[in-house]
Design an enzyme around this catalytic site. Structure first.
Site, PDB file in Angstrom:
ATOM      1  N   ASP A   1       0.877  -1.165   0.000  1.00 15.27           N
ATOM      2  CA  ASP A   1       0.000   0.000   0.000  1.00 15.27           C
ATOM      3  C   ASP A   1       0.922   1.225   0.000  1.00 15.27           C
ATOM      4  O   ASP A   1       2.116   1.094   0.326  1.00 15.27           O
ATOM      5  CB  ASP A   1      -0.872  -0.060   1.270  1.00 15.27           C
ATOM      6  CG  ASP A   1      -1.493   1.266   1.595  1.00 15.27           C
ATOM      7  OD1 ASP A   1      -2.209   1.790   0.723  1.00 15.27           O
ATOM      8  OD2 ASP A   1      -1.274   1.793   2.716  1.00 15.27           O
TER       9      ASP A   1
ATOM     10  N   ASP B   1       0.101   5.157   0.989  1.00 13.92           N
ATOM     11  CA  ASP B   1      -0.067   6.105   2.098  1.00 13.92           C
ATOM     12  C   ASP B   1      -0.041   5.408   3.452  1.00 13.92           C
ATOM     13  O   ASP B   1      -0.873   4.539   3.716  1.00 13.92           O
ATOM     14  CB  ASP B   1      -1.450   6.754   1.935  1.00 13.92           C
ATOM     15  CG  ASP B   1      -1.360   8.252   1.837  1.00 13.92           C
ATOM     16  OD1 ASP B   1      -0.238   8.768   1.763  1.00 13.92           O
ATOM     17  OD2 ASP B   1      -2.414   8.891   1.845  1.00 13.92           O
TER      18      ASP B   1
ATOM     19  N   ARG C   1       0.006  11.035   3.353  1.00 13.71           N
ATOM     20  CA  ARG C   1      -0.056  12.157   2.408  1.00 13.71           C
ATOM     21  C   ARG C   1       1.297  12.840   2.149  1.00 13.71           C
ATOM     22  O   ARG C   1       1.352  13.941   1.621  1.00 13.71           O
ATOM     23  CB  ARG C   1      -1.090  13.204   2.859  1.00 13.71           C
ATOM     24  CG  ARG C   1      -2.541  12.718   2.717  1.00 13.71           C
ATOM     25  CD  ARG C   1      -3.537  13.698   3.274  1.00 13.71           C
ATOM     26  NE  ARG C   1      -3.421  13.792   4.721  1.00 13.71           N
ATOM     27  CZ  ARG C   1      -3.944  12.897   5.583  1.00 13.71           C
ATOM     28  NH1 ARG C   1      -4.624  11.876   5.122  1.00 13.71           N
ATOM     29  NH2 ARG C   1      -3.795  13.056   6.869  1.00 13.71           N
TER      30      ARG C   1
ATOM     31  N   ARG D   1     -15.421  10.255 -11.359  1.00 15.32           N
ATOM     32  CA  ARG D   1     -14.011   9.864 -11.309  1.00 15.32           C
ATOM     33  C   ARG D   1     -13.812   8.608 -12.136  1.00 15.32           C
ATOM     34  O   ARG D   1     -14.783   7.927 -12.471  1.00 15.32           O
ATOM     35  CB  ARG D   1     -13.582   9.601  -9.867  1.00 15.32           C
ATOM     36  CG  ARG D   1     -13.730  10.818  -8.957  1.00 15.32           C
ATOM     37  CD  ARG D   1     -13.284  10.499  -7.555  1.00 15.32           C
ATOM     38  NE  ARG D   1     -13.495  11.611  -6.647  1.00 15.32           N
ATOM     39  CZ  ARG D   1     -13.359  11.531  -5.335  1.00 15.32           C
ATOM     40  NH1 ARG D   1     -12.997  10.382  -4.776  1.00 15.32           N
ATOM     41  NH2 ARG D   1     -13.568  12.573  -4.563  1.00 15.32           N
TER      42      ARG D   1
ATOM     43  N   ASP E   1     -18.557   7.514  -1.567  1.00 12.34           N
ATOM     44  CA  ASP E   1     -18.092   6.964  -2.840  1.00 12.34           C
ATOM     45  C   ASP E   1     -18.990   5.813  -3.275  1.00 12.34           C
ATOM     46  O   ASP E   1     -19.442   5.026  -2.440  1.00 12.34           O
ATOM     47  CB  ASP E   1     -16.660   6.418  -2.692  1.00 12.34           C
ATOM     48  CG  ASP E   1     -15.660   7.517  -2.360  1.00 12.34           C
ATOM     49  OD1 ASP E   1     -15.857   8.645  -2.825  1.00 12.34           O
ATOM     50  OD2 ASP E   1     -14.685   7.226  -1.647  1.00 12.34           O
TER      51      ASP E   1
ATOM     52  N   ASP F   1      -1.372  -0.551   6.065  1.00 14.28           N
ATOM     53  CA  ASP F   1      -1.560   0.017   7.417  1.00 14.28           C
ATOM     54  C   ASP F   1      -3.026   0.103   7.828  1.00 14.28           C
ATOM     55  O   ASP F   1      -3.318   0.494   8.953  1.00 14.28           O
ATOM     56  CB  ASP F   1      -0.922   1.416   7.507  1.00 14.28           C
ATOM     57  CG  ASP F   1      -1.681   2.436   6.684  1.00 14.28           C
ATOM     58  OD1 ASP F   1      -2.123   2.089   5.566  1.00 14.28           O
ATOM     59  OD2 ASP F   1      -1.856   3.569   7.156  1.00 14.28           O
TER      60      ASP F   1
ATOM     61  N   ASP G   1      -7.451 -11.566   2.055  1.00  8.98           N
ATOM     62  CA  ASP G   1      -7.731 -12.428   0.903  1.00  8.98           C
ATOM     63  C   ASP G   1      -6.889 -13.711   0.989  1.00  8.98           C
ATOM     64  O   ASP G   1      -5.689 -13.644   1.305  1.00  8.98           O
ATOM     65  CB  ASP G   1      -7.393 -11.664  -0.388  1.00  8.98           C
ATOM     66  CG  ASP G   1      -7.930 -12.361  -1.621  1.00  8.98           C
ATOM     67  OD1 ASP G   1      -8.913 -11.879  -2.199  1.00  8.98           O
ATOM     68  OD2 ASP G   1      -7.352 -13.408  -2.011  1.00  8.98           O
TER      69      ASP G   1
HETATM   70  O1  M1P Z   1     -10.441   9.351   1.909  1.00 11.79           O
HETATM   71  C1  M1P Z   1     -11.784   9.391   2.307  1.00 11.79           C
HETATM   72  C2  M1P Z   1     -12.607  10.251   1.370  1.00 11.79           C
HETATM   73  O2  M1P Z   1     -12.034  11.536   1.261  1.00 11.79           O
HETATM   74  C3  M1P Z   1     -12.818  12.452   0.545  1.00 11.79           C
HETATM   75  O3  M1P Z   1     -14.034  12.607   1.216  1.00 11.79           O
HETATM   76  P1  M1P Z   1     -14.710  13.989   1.673  1.00 11.79           P
HETATM   77  O4  M1P Z   1     -14.484  15.000   0.591  1.00 11.79           O
HETATM   78  O5  M1P Z   1     -16.143  13.611   1.878  1.00 11.79           O
HETATM   79  O6  M1P Z   1     -14.064  14.391   2.978  1.00 11.79           O
HETATM   80  C4  M1P Z   1     -13.115  11.985  -0.861  1.00 11.79           C
HETATM   81  O7  M1P Z   1     -11.959  12.057  -1.657  1.00 11.79           O
HETATM   82  C5  M1P Z   1     -13.627  10.559  -0.845  1.00 11.79           C
HETATM   83  O8  M1P Z   1     -13.671  10.058  -2.163  1.00 11.79           O
HETATM   84  C6  M1P Z   1     -12.766   9.637  -0.012  1.00 11.79           C
HETATM   85  O9  M1P Z   1     -13.340   8.382   0.087  1.00 11.79           O
END
Ligand code: M1P
Length: 269
Positions: free
Chosen positions: A25, A27, A34, A139, A197, A231, A245
């Site tokens: 992974d 991040d 980030r 997206r 999402d 993580d 998995d």
């Molecule tokens: O990483 C979690 C979510 O971060 C954003 O959410 P929001 O704008 O609601 O704080 C979005 O990028 C979302 O797609 C993502 O799941």
């Protein structure tokens, strides 16, 4: 550049530990959350790549992973044998793109519009403290729906979050969508502050495993040992599905330093 970097490593068929791949992974696993990767992590990955195949699998798009793992002179696609952006919807093998997929390709325009129209009508009937713009964000691998709108300022985000906790705005909209489109094969995730999402069921990080399994047809190599390091391996975390998995050996880490430690221990590096 791709050719230069990859020629430093033995070809996949000639790595000392055959049939093994380490998938990471990004991040919180290869990089601090980030932020950009530490040089010592890249150094260790390079040593590991001399032993077995390596890859990353991240939820963000490739541009974000380039920012976190690559540099202006080093494309991220040269640093790993396999690069899986957006959980593998965008995939690279030895610097070359593999077949890609997208939400719209999978769902089709008609069903997509049914979904969007339903959300926009539903949101039009809501009374909220504020409404701003961009209620639907299209997206590549998903659609993101926000009742307040993605143009909300930080204060407006915070205000919506509080209001949503009290009035279950997102939870109710998700429940209505599940009821309205039970046969669309979609999953819903309320992960952030102002939105949720929508993506095809199964398009989590396990999606990338099909590319690894396809190696058998491409090069004759069968990856029977797939190590995954992440993580967020707890139920509800975005590493949970691939971590648990049966095709992978999951390693739960608590940051890049821990990842490096576990890799060193596992491969005597
Ligand atoms: O990483 C979690 C979510 O971060 C954003 O959410 P929001 O704008 O609601 O704080 C979005 O990028 C979302 O797609 C993502 O799941």
């Amino acid at each position: 550049m791709a050719t230069e970097a990859s020629s430093v490593y033995p070809s996949l068929e000639n790595r000392p530990i055959q049939g093994t791949i380490c998938l990471f992974d990004v991040d919180g696993t290869l990089t601090p959350a980030r932020r950009t990767v530490l040089p010592e992590t890249l150094e260790l990955l390079s040593q590991l790549r001399h032993k077995c195949a390596i890859g990353f699998v991240g939820g963000s798009d490739l541009a974000k992973q380039q920012e976190q793992l690559g540099t202006s002179s080093t494309p991220v696609t040269t640093l790993f044998d396999f690069c899986f952006a957006e959980n593998g919807l965008t995939a690279y093998r030895l610097g070359k793109p593999l077949a890609s997929n997208s939400f719209i390709q999978w769902l089709g325009e008609e069903k997509y519009q049914n979904l969007v129209d339903f959300c926009l009508k539903y949101i039009a009937d809501l009374k909220l403290p504020k409404k701003r713009g961009t209620f639907v964000e299209f997206r590549n691998g998903m659609v993101n729906i926000s009742p307040v709108g993605r143009n909300a300022s930080v204060e407006e985000r915070n205000e919506f979050e509080v209001y949503d906790k009290e009035h279950s705005i997102r939870k109710d909209l998700v429940a209505s969508l599940k009821k309205k489109f039970p046969d669309y094969g979609l999953s819903y995730s309320i992960g952030g502050q102002i939105s949720f999402d929508v993506f095809p069921t199964g398009w989590d990080k396990t999606y990338c495993l099909q590319h690894i399994q396809a190696e058998k047809e491409i090069s004759g190599s069968e990856y029977t040992t797939i190590h995954f390091f992440g993580d967020k391996c707890f139920a509800g975390g975005n590493d949970y599905e691939i971590y648990s998995d049966p095709r992978t050996i999951g390693h739960s880490v608590n940051g890049p330093e821990d990842t490096m430690k576990q890799v060193k221990d596992l491969f005597q590096l």
